[in-house]
Design an enzyme around this catalytic site. Structure first.
Site, short mmCIF file in Angstrom:
data_model
loop_
_atom_site.label_atom_id
_atom_site.label_comp_id
_atom_site.label_asym_id
_atom_site.label_seq_id
_atom_site.Cartn_x
_atom_site.Cartn_y
_atom_site.Cartn_z
N TYR A 145 0.84 -1.20 0.00
CA TYR A 145 0.00 0.00 0.00
C TYR A 145 0.87 1.25 0.00
O TYR A 145 0.74 2.12 -0.87
CB TYR A 145 -0.90 -0.03 1.23
CG TYR A 145 -1.90 1.10 1.31
CD1 TYR A 145 -3.05 1.09 0.53
CD2 TYR A 145 -1.71 2.16 2.19
CE1 TYR A 145 -3.98 2.13 0.62
CE2 TYR A 145 -2.65 3.19 2.29
CZ TYR A 145 -3.77 3.16 1.50
OH TYR A 145 -4.69 4.18 1.59
N GLY B 52 3.11 1.35 -3.05
CA GLY B 52 2.23 1.48 -4.21
C GLY B 52 1.75 2.92 -4.36
O GLY B 52 1.77 3.50 -5.46
P1 NAD Z 1 -12.67 1.70 0.21
O1 NAD Z 1 -12.00 0.38 0.30
O2 NAD Z 1 -13.99 1.86 0.88
O3 NAD Z 1 -12.86 2.12 -1.31
C1 NAD Z 1 -12.00 1.74 -2.33
C2 NAD Z 1 -12.85 1.41 -3.55
O4 NAD Z 1 -11.97 1.05 -4.63
C3 NAD Z 1 -13.77 0.22 -3.32
O5 NAD Z 1 -15.07 0.52 -3.77
C4 NAD Z 1 -13.13 -0.90 -4.14
O6 NAD Z 1 -14.05 -1.87 -4.58
C5 NAD Z 1 -12.48 -0.12 -5.26
N1 NAD Z 1 -11.37 -0.81 -5.91
C6 NAD Z 1 -10.32 -1.43 -5.31
N2 NAD Z 1 -9.48 -1.94 -6.23
C7 NAD Z 1 -10.02 -1.62 -7.45
C8 NAD Z 1 -9.63 -1.86 -8.79
N3 NAD Z 1 -8.51 -2.55 -9.07
N4 NAD Z 1 -10.42 -1.41 -9.78
C9 NAD Z 1 -11.56 -0.72 -9.50
N5 NAD Z 1 -11.98 -0.46 -8.26
C10 NAD Z 1 -11.21 -0.91 -7.25
O7 NAD Z 1 -11.63 2.78 0.75
P2 NAD Z 1 -11.80 4.35 1.01
O8 NAD Z 1 -11.55 4.57 2.44
O9 NAD Z 1 -13.04 4.87 0.39
O10 NAD Z 1 -10.53 4.91 0.22
C11 NAD Z 1 -10.64 5.50 -1.05
C12 NAD Z 1 -9.28 6.03 -1.49
O11 NAD Z 1 -8.80 6.99 -0.56
C13 NAD Z 1 -8.21 4.94 -1.57
O12 NAD Z 1 -7.40 5.18 -2.69
C14 NAD Z 1 -7.43 5.12 -0.30
O13 NAD Z 1 -6.09 4.67 -0.45
C15 NAD Z 1 -7.53 6.62 -0.10
N6 NAD Z 1 -7.34 6.98 1.32
C16 NAD Z 1 -8.34 6.73 2.24
C17 NAD Z 1 -8.13 7.06 3.59
C18 NAD Z 1 -9.18 6.84 4.63
O14 NAD Z 1 -8.94 7.14 5.81
N7 NAD Z 1 -10.37 6.38 4.31
C19 NAD Z 1 -6.91 7.62 3.98
C20 NAD Z 1 -5.92 7.82 3.02
C21 NAD Z 1 -6.16 7.51 1.69
#
Ligand code: NAD
Ligand code: UDP
Ligand code: UDP
Length: 312
Positions: free
Chosen positions: A144, A147
């Site tokens: 992660y 990446g």
């Molecule tokens: P989440 O897991 O709820 O959402 C991620 C979404 O991406 C899911 O709907 C999943 O099905 C989809 N996904 C995963 N791999 C995929 C692929 N190969 N092709 C298409 N869709 C794919 O997570 P989130 O908390 O909503 O996070 C969203 C983004 O924000 C992510 O990139 C995450 O790294 C980033 N982020 C989130 C947080 C947090 O605190 N929630 C913090 C830092 C960064």
């Protein structure tokens, strides 16, 4: 009308972003492979003629015509991103290449949902955007962290080499309704445990810190960043600077749920950062953005959501 692609649009943050963009009058294409996303998150939008859902994995090329791209596709919780770490790296790296290739062809603006994890277990506190981080390249979080770091590299190289109009936001821990109840993140774990009267699992001694941002504040920041002047590429930190220990968080959750659950101490996961707090001076000065929702109010909304899905 603004045509906007949201990858990962059926996830926690993505679905709130789709709601906001539709409310703002955009035409939204949500792309998701449902790895961690959930159709229930976007069900309220399904009848809307300006909302379109495509099941697609961003590690494969995507051809669509849009004006803006929010690249959020990637599992975000350690439990989910460590389940298939090779796929996590592919989603971050191949996904970024494909979405940047799409942005380049369309001359579309593209925003990357990066993360505070690029700072690793930081020696600089609070973290400013110019800090390069302290990340283990071969640990269980690396798929992660590295990446996401490589995705940032690709964004800046597509910007320098191909003049792609990029925006990079480093998101710090965010919470709210639609978090996955079993994804192992601390806010959802503590609330679900408190509501069920199960033991509250504190990892380590609970003295490690995090700073939690309510989802509505974060989404507002992402939209502001997307619509900022093109010279502002970022990276820009977004999160709530109010820092607390995991023990303090547990006490807040117990009080707000009026739960009698006990605290139990479990081993600290490998490479778990000891402290994390965003320095958001850049977001404040460049975007006029700062979080508005207090932890207690955000937790109340989140608890109300989990009551509906856990206590049925
Ligand atoms: P989440 O897991 O709820 O959402 C991620 C979404 O991406 C899911 O709907 C999943 O099905 C989809 N996904 C995963 N791999 C995929 C692929 N190969 N092709 C298409 N869709 C794919 O997570 P989130 O908390 O909503 O996070 C969203 C983004 O924000 C992510 O990139 C995450 O790294 C980033 N982020 C989130 C947080 C947090 O605190 N929630 C913090 C830092 C960064
Ligand atoms: N790509 C895509 N949609 C597009 C344009 C490109 O998915 O509309 C993918 C394409 O498959 C390629 C990647 O984005 O692998 C990177 O594109 P770029 O143009 O940078 O590289 P090239 O096609 O020259 O390898
Ligand atoms: N944590 C905890 N109990 C849990 C889940 C997590 O004490 O049931 C701790 C975890 O060790 C970490 C912090 O809470 O120190 C935040 O964990 P999370 O997985 O939510 O996010 P991240 O570590 O990615 O910031």
């Amino acid at each position: 009308m603004n045509r906007i692609l949201v990858t990962g649009g059926a996830g926690f943050l993505g679905s709130h972003l789709c709601d906001r963009l539709i409310a703002d009058g955009a035409d939204v294409l949500c792309v998701d492979n449902f790895y961690t996303g959930n159709k229930a998150n976007i069900a309220p939008l399904m009848g809307n003629p300006y909302f379109e859902l495509m099941r697609h994995d961003v590690t494969f090329p995507l051809y669509a015509e849009v004006d803006q791209i929010f690249n959020l596709a990637c599992p975000a919780s350690p439990v989910h991103y460590q389940f298939d770490p090779v796929q996590t790296t592919k989603t971050n790296v191949h996904g970024a290449i494909n979405m940047l290739g799409l942005a380049k062809r369309l001359k579309a603006r593209i925003l990357q949902a990066s993360t505070s994890e690029v700072y690793g277990d930081p020696e600089v506190h609070p973290q400013t955007e110019d800090y390069w981080g302290r990340v283990n390249p071969i640990g269980i979080r690396s798929c992660y962290d590295e990446g996401k770091r490589c995705a940032e590299t690709l964004f800046f190289d597509y910007h320098r080499q191909h003049q792609v109009d990029i925006k990079v936001v480093r998101i710090f821990n965010t919470y709210g309704p639609r978090m996955h109840p079993n994804d192992g993140r601390v806010v959802s774990n503590f609330i679900v445990q408190a509501l069920k009267g199960e033991d509250i699992t504190i990892y380590g001694d609970g003295q490690q810190t995090r700073s939690f941002c309510y989802v509505d504040d974060l989404i507002d920041g992402l939209v502001r960043m997307m619509n900022s002047q093109s010279s502002l590429t970022g990276p820009v930190n977004m999160g709530n600077p109010t820092e607390m220990t995991m023990l303090e968080l547990a006490e807040n959750v117990l009080r707000l749920t009026a739960s009698k659950a006990r605290l139990v101490f479990k081993p600290l996961p490998q490479d778990d950062p000891k402290q994390r707090q965003p320095d958001i001076a850049m977001a404040k000065s460049q975007l006029g953005w700062e979080p508005k929702v207090a932890l207690v109010d955000g937790l109340k909304e989140t608890i109300a959501y989990f009551k509906k899905i856990v206590l049925v």
